[in-house]
Motif scaffolding. Structure first.
Motif, PDB file in Angstrom:
ATOM      1  N   PHE A   1       0.842  -1.196   0.000  1.00  0.00           N
ATOM      2  CA  PHE A   1       0.000   0.000   0.000  1.00  0.00           C
ATOM      3  C   PHE A   1       0.879   1.249   0.000  1.00  0.00           C
ATOM      4  O   PHE A   1       1.962   1.266   0.592  1.00  0.00           O
ATOM      5  CB  PHE A   1      -0.895   0.049   1.246  1.00  0.00           C
ATOM      6  CG  PHE A   1      -1.819  -1.129   1.402  1.00  0.00           C
ATOM      7  CD1 PHE A   1      -2.460  -1.671   0.295  1.00  0.00           C
ATOM      8  CD2 PHE A   1      -2.073  -1.675   2.645  1.00  0.00           C
ATOM      9  CE1 PHE A   1      -3.333  -2.749   0.437  1.00  0.00           C
ATOM     10  CE2 PHE A   1      -2.942  -2.743   2.800  1.00  0.00           C
ATOM     11  CZ  PHE A   1      -3.573  -3.290   1.683  1.00  0.00           C
TER      12      PHE A   1
ATOM     13  N   GLN B   1      -0.668  -5.811   9.535  1.00  0.00           N
ATOM     14  CA  GLN B   1      -1.676  -6.337   8.607  1.00  0.00           C
ATOM     15  C   GLN B   1      -1.296  -7.739   8.128  1.00  0.00           C
ATOM     16  O   GLN B   1      -2.153  -8.623   8.005  1.00  0.00           O
ATOM     17  CB  GLN B   1      -1.830  -5.396   7.395  1.00  0.00           C
ATOM     18  CG  GLN B   1      -2.163  -3.963   7.727  1.00  0.00           C
ATOM     19  CD  GLN B   1      -3.258  -3.835   8.776  1.00  0.00           C
ATOM     20  OE1 GLN B   1      -4.361  -4.366   8.609  1.00  0.00           O
ATOM     21  NE2 GLN B   1      -2.951  -3.138   9.867  1.00  0.00           N
TER      22      GLN B   1
ATOM     23  N   ASN C   1      -2.744   5.517   1.234  1.00  0.00           N
ATOM     24  CA  ASN C   1      -3.715   4.436   1.153  1.00  0.00           C
ATOM     25  C   ASN C   1      -3.742   3.639   2.451  1.00  0.00           C
ATOM     26  O   ASN C   1      -4.805   3.274   2.969  1.00  0.00           O
ATOM     27  CB  ASN C   1      -3.369   3.530  -0.034  1.00  0.00           C
ATOM     28  CG  ASN C   1      -4.495   2.581  -0.391  1.00  0.00           C
ATOM     29  OD1 ASN C   1      -5.577   2.653   0.162  1.00  0.00           O
ATOM     30  ND2 ASN C   1      -4.229   1.679  -1.317  1.00  0.00           N
TER      31      ASN C   1
ATOM     32  N   SER D   1      -5.421   5.411   5.330  1.00  0.00           N
ATOM     33  CA  SER D   1      -6.868   5.415   5.158  1.00  0.00           C
ATOM     34  C   SER D   1      -7.476   4.046   5.474  1.00  0.00           C
ATOM     35  O   SER D   1      -8.459   3.939   6.218  1.00  0.00           O
ATOM     36  CB  SER D   1      -7.219   5.828   3.726  1.00  0.00           C
ATOM     37  OG  SER D   1      -8.598   5.694   3.481  1.00  0.00           O
ATOM     38  N   LYS D   2      -6.879   2.982   4.929  1.00  0.00           N
ATOM     39  CA  LYS D   2      -7.424   1.637   5.103  1.00  0.00           C
ATOM     40  C   LYS D   2      -7.244   1.110   6.518  1.00  0.00           C
ATOM     41  O   LYS D   2      -8.067   0.349   7.025  1.00  0.00           O
ATOM     42  CB  LYS D   2      -6.751   0.664   4.127  1.00  0.00           C
ATOM     43  CG  LYS D   2      -7.250   0.748   2.700  1.00  0.00           C
ATOM     44  CD  LYS D   2      -6.634  -0.377   1.877  1.00  0.00           C
ATOM     45  CE  LYS D   2      -7.268  -0.420   0.493  1.00  0.00           C
ATOM     46  NZ  LYS D   2      -6.760  -1.550  -0.304  1.00  0.00           N
ATOM     47  N   CYS D   3      -6.133   1.458   7.136  1.00  0.00           N
ATOM     48  CA  CYS D   3      -5.768   0.872   8.439  1.00  0.00           C
ATOM     49  C   CYS D   3      -5.592   1.979   9.481  1.00  0.00           C
ATOM     50  O   CYS D   3      -4.613   1.990  10.238  1.00  0.00           O
ATOM     51  CB  CYS D   3      -4.488   0.049   8.321  1.00  0.00           C
ATOM     52  SG  CYS D   3      -4.458  -1.061   6.910  1.00  0.00           S
ATOM     53  N   GLU D   4      -6.506   2.899   9.507  1.00  0.00           N
ATOM     54  CA  GLU D   4      -6.374   4.100  10.335  1.00  0.00           C
ATOM     55  C   GLU D   4      -6.201   3.752  11.814  1.00  0.00           C
ATOM     56  O   GLU D   4      -5.338   4.307  12.501  1.00  0.00           O
ATOM     57  CB  GLU D   4      -7.593   4.991  10.135  1.00  0.00           C
ATOM     58  CG  GLU D   4      -7.510   6.297  10.936  1.00  0.00           C
ATOM     59  CD  GLU D   4      -8.724   7.186  10.694  1.00  0.00           C
ATOM     60  OE1 GLU D   4      -8.721   8.332  11.186  1.00  0.00           O
ATOM     61  OE2 GLU D   4      -9.667   6.728  10.025  1.00  0.00           O
TER      62      GLU D   4
END
Length: 862
Positions: free
Chosen positions: A12, A204, A16, A19-22
């Motif tokens: 990522f 992740q 990105n 945003s995805k893994c705030e």
């Protein structure tokens, strides 16, 4: 999708990912902002105020135009020795010590070295004469110096960052390339944002492993790749392990309840959506550890045609609830499941056993996926038996493209890996498999073993191949901690199974299953005697009226008699023998049906009386009236199968007459014909050099020689003091261990030396394929020991290895194990031991506290 493809799915961009893994990003940012911000902002973390001032002075000069001078040597020395405390790059930077000898003969002068780094722009063009050791650590100190000089342009060089950049982001991981990538991030709090970005990727990868469809076990090469080459941070490894353990644990469970009606509980389990542990006192903790989401399968292990181990998989399911009582699980069993067999059972005899072998997991839970061993077997089969060419195997069997020219495709690689030459093509059409098998060696023998396991038609005519590669009499010798006793378990299992065993867990299962049957384990000590080992007189515990003595066989004679009985029976025509269940039921039926109140069992001088039969035991009373005594039905079954009494904590005298009664019933013309297979037996003698060998072995020292045994060229019998004749059978292997550092005992008897083969076991290191921690410390200690006392007093590698029973802790291991052993070696000479340990700790964060007694190591003060 393989594991490397999986980690690349987290490539990522910075925006990105935020945003995805705030939530994960913000949490990690807060957690790490003190430790992964700019170095100049965390000098205050040093405990020593003087050291803080000296580090700030170095950072100030790095940012200024003025060069360092000779007068700055002291603050530069403090910098290289203390900065690691707040940088956390292991012990790399503190190797750059003032006056360290360099390859060109000069000595390192820190002020010149720091000026050179300060004036450089990139590591690739930096050229400073160091030595091989310092060159290894150059990127680390270079990155720290440049980061202090300009934190917005130069990040600190961490291994974890390298791993993520290389494996996940597919970028070059040299320091200059990392710097180039680093400079693309927002300048405000760049170092912390860069660290948080890479750390969040690791989170992740670890937390999403379950949804990837990839199955990992802790002993697999894929797991090692992930935890060492990608997310090599303990925090992320813990997240990974937590997720793996929550849903990717696999267990084989039994459903046979001895003595229940019906014995097989499978149908009840499936109908009620449960699985239960049939024991009240066994496997309680193992059952408690089964997680919700864990996969379980009901198994039934058995032997086909007396020799081939087979295991049937009768049901599979997923655990939905663990009652945490060690007894009961709720399970969602698979609907319309079709039972099938797998061709392994070793290590899975227990009522519940976790399956960690990746290939076994695939065969049980994912049987439609071809395992690596099955693919190899298919290739070997079609080459040796079906005479197919490399290319036909590649295209017709593997379904893959085979290039018209050249090699290197999978079928060829597999055949070459087993060293199968062109003249072997179609060999099994010309030569019977058993003949080819008996002459095979090395990798080719491994290939034929694969065929035996995967193609039943080849698993014939090799049962009587007992040409073991192990000698009958072996002593494993070496210093403490080199794995001598550990290796006796593996060696014994291989002898019992007559095959190569790679998994220690499997070997341990075989060892435990055969202990007191085909295996005996004893430890010699100074008071060990001939009477303990061979035969002697012991008080008669059955006689309550007067003190009498009876002949008692020692452990060596017991297992030797057992092995001799087997080897003789294996050469006899098949005998008639009923199953244990048939025989036992016939014997106890009058009591069970109420025809009699008790069954009398006659002993040598008195009798005892069976009063009741439960699911697991036989209850009896003694003639004297004592009640509440029991015998195990499962133990009696083992004795019946072996036709030999096991020495069970003084109860042998009760089992023996009962076994005789059962064998009388079992061996009649109505039984089925049974072929007795020749077996191998093993006696392990730990610390063999601690006893008086001449006294323990007595006249039998000659009989253990291979040619003097039962099936040797000149078999010899001895007459024991009791008048019994005794011969050592040719299927009994003796394995001894000897600690070479134990000089408190007399030198090993020369007669024993002539009759045993001696296998050395000395310390090993990482190059031997072991995961040895703090290897440099171990090597340094052993080099000093060798110089002062010789090779036999070294420290074994096991002292520096991790284990479930004793998790590795360097400081603790040194203080409670290594240093006490060194003090013993050097007769409590604290000065010598302190010198050896100090030298070994020179490149670590520890030093030895010479003022304490006993000696101990502690972390260095700031």
């Amino acid at each position: 999708m393989d594991l490397k493809d999986y980690v690349k799915t987290f490539n990522f961009s910075y925006d990105n990912l935020k945003s995805k893994c705030e939530e994960d990003f913000n949490s990690l940012y807060e957690l790490e902002k003190e430790w992964l911000g700019n170095l100049e902002d965390k000098v205050h973390l040093l405990k020593n105020v003087k050291h803080q001032a000296e580090l700030n002075a170095v950072i100030g000069k790095l940012k200024a135009d003025d060069p360092f001078t000779k007068d700055d040597t002291k603050i530069l020395s403090t910098f290289v020795s203390k900065v690691n405390t707040i940088v956390r790059i292991a012990n790399r930077i503190n190797n750059f010590k003032e006056e360290t000898k360099l390859d060109d003969g000069s000595k390192l002068e820190l002020y010149i070295f720091f000026n050179s780094v300060k004036n450089s722009t990139d590591l690739n063009s930096f050229n400073y004469p160091l030595n091989s050791n310092l060159n290894n650590f150059l990127p680390h100190i270079y990155s720290v110096i440049k980061h202090c000089q300009n934190p917005s342009e130069y990040p600190i060089y961490y291994k974890y960052w390298k791993n993520i950049i290389r494996e996940v982001l597919s970028k070059n991981d040299d320091y200059d390339s990392i710097c180039e990538f680093y400079r693309t991030f927002p300048e405000i709090n760049r170092h912390l944002n860069f660290a948080t970005y890479l750390g969040t990727i690791g989170i992740q990868i670890a937390k999403n492993i379950n949804s990837s469809g990839i199955r990992l076990t802790s002993d697999s090469k894929e797991y090692k790749y992930l935890t060492k080459d990608v997310i090599n941070i303990e925090r992320y490894n813990s997240i990974l392990d937590e997720n793996l353990n929550s849903s990717h644990q696999y267990f084989l469970v039994g459903a046979y309840w001895d003595g229940s009606n019906p014995s097989d509980q499978t149908e009840r389990f499936l109908q009620n959506g449960i699985w239960e542990n049939g024991y009240d006192d066994k496997f309680i903790e193992e059952v408690k550890k089964v997680p919700v989401g864990g996969r379980i399968a009901i198994k039934a292990a058995f032997t086909r045609e007396k020799t081939k181990s087979v295991m049937a998989i009768k049901a599979r399911g997923i655990v939905s609830k663990n009652y945490d009582n060690g007894k009961k699980l709720e399970v969602n069993w698979e609907k319309n499941f079709s039972p099938f067999e797998v061709d392994f059972s070793g290590g899975y005899w227990a009522t519940i056993k976790e399956v960690t072998n990746e290939e076994h997991v695939k065969e049980i839970w994912f049987p439609n996926e071809k395992t690596e061993s099955k693919i190899h077997a298919e290739v070997i089969y079609n080459y040796l038996n079906n005479s197919l060419s490399h290319r036909k195997i590649q295209s017709e069997v593997l379904g893959e493209e085979a290039p018209a020219r050249g090699g290197g495709f999978l079928a060829m690689e597999i055949l070459h890996s087993y060293e199968i030459q062109g003249d072997k093509k179609g060999i099994l059409k010309k030569t019977p498999f058993n003949i080819e098998y008996q002459s095979a060696t090395g990798k080719y023998l491994e290939a034929l073993d694969l065929l035996k396991r995967n193609y039943p038609e080849f698993d014939i005519s090799t049962e009587n191949n007992y040409n073991m590669t192990f000698p009958l009499n072996t002593i494993l010798y070496g210093p403490p901690g080199t794995g001598k006793t550990y290796n006796t378990v593996l060696r014994a299992a291989e002898i019992i199974e007559n095959r190569k065993i790679d998994s220690y867990d499997e070997a341990l299962g075989i060892f435990k299953a055969n202990l007191h049957g085909q295996i005996e384990f004893i430890t010699f000590h100074q008071n060990y005697s001939y009477e303990d080992f061979i035969q002697g007189l012991r008080p008669d515990t059955e006689n309550d009226k007067e003190l009498t003595f009876e002949r008692k066989d020692g452990v060596f004679k017991v297992i030797a008699d057992r092995a001799l009985k087997n080897i003789i029976a294996s050469e006899q025509p098949p005998i008639a023998k009923k199953t244990f269940e048939e025989t036992f039921n016939e014997f106890v039926n009058p009591l069970v049906e109420g025809e009699v109140e008790e069954i009398e069992v006659k002993m040598k001088k008195v009798s005892y009386f069976i009063t009741a039969i439960t699911n697991k035991s036989i209850e009896f009373r003694k003639t004297s009236g004592g009640t509440g005594h029991t015998l195990s039905i499962s133990t009696l079954r083992k004795m019946y199968d072996a036709e030999s009494v096991l020495d069970i904590q003084g109860l042998s005298s009760y089992y023996s007459p009962l076994l005789d009664e059962l064998l009388k019933i079992g061996k009649d013309s109505s039984g089925k014909k049974e072929i007795i297979q020749r077996k191998n037996y093993v006696i392990i003698i730990d610390e063999i050099n601690r006893a008086n060998i001449s006294r323990v072995f007595g006249e039998l020292i000659t009989l253990i020689e291979p040619d003097k045994r039962s099936h040797g060229k000149i078999p010899m019998e001895a007459k024991l003091p009791s008048g019994d004749t005794f011969i050592v059978p040719s299927n009994l292997y003796i394995i001894g261990t000897m600690n070479t550092a134990d000089k408190s005992i007399a030198l090993l008897d020369i007669a024993l030396r002539r009759r045993f083969e001696f296998e050395p076991m000395y310390p090993k290191y990482s190059e031997n394929g072991l995961n040895v921690n703090d290897e440099a410390v171990l090597k340094s200690i052993n080099e000093s020991i060798i110089s002062d006392k010789g090779h036999d007093f070294q420290i074994g590698h096991s002292y520096f290895m991790d284990s479930k029973e004793d998790p590795y802790d360097f400081e603790r291991r040194m203080n409670v194990k290594v240093i006490p052993l060194l003090l013993e070696y050097f007769m409590n000479d604290a000065k010598t031991v302190a010198q050896i340990v100090s030298k070994a700790l020179s490149n670590t964060e520890y030093n030895i506290d010479e003022k304490s007694w006993p000696l101990r190591i502690t972390e260095k003060n700031d």
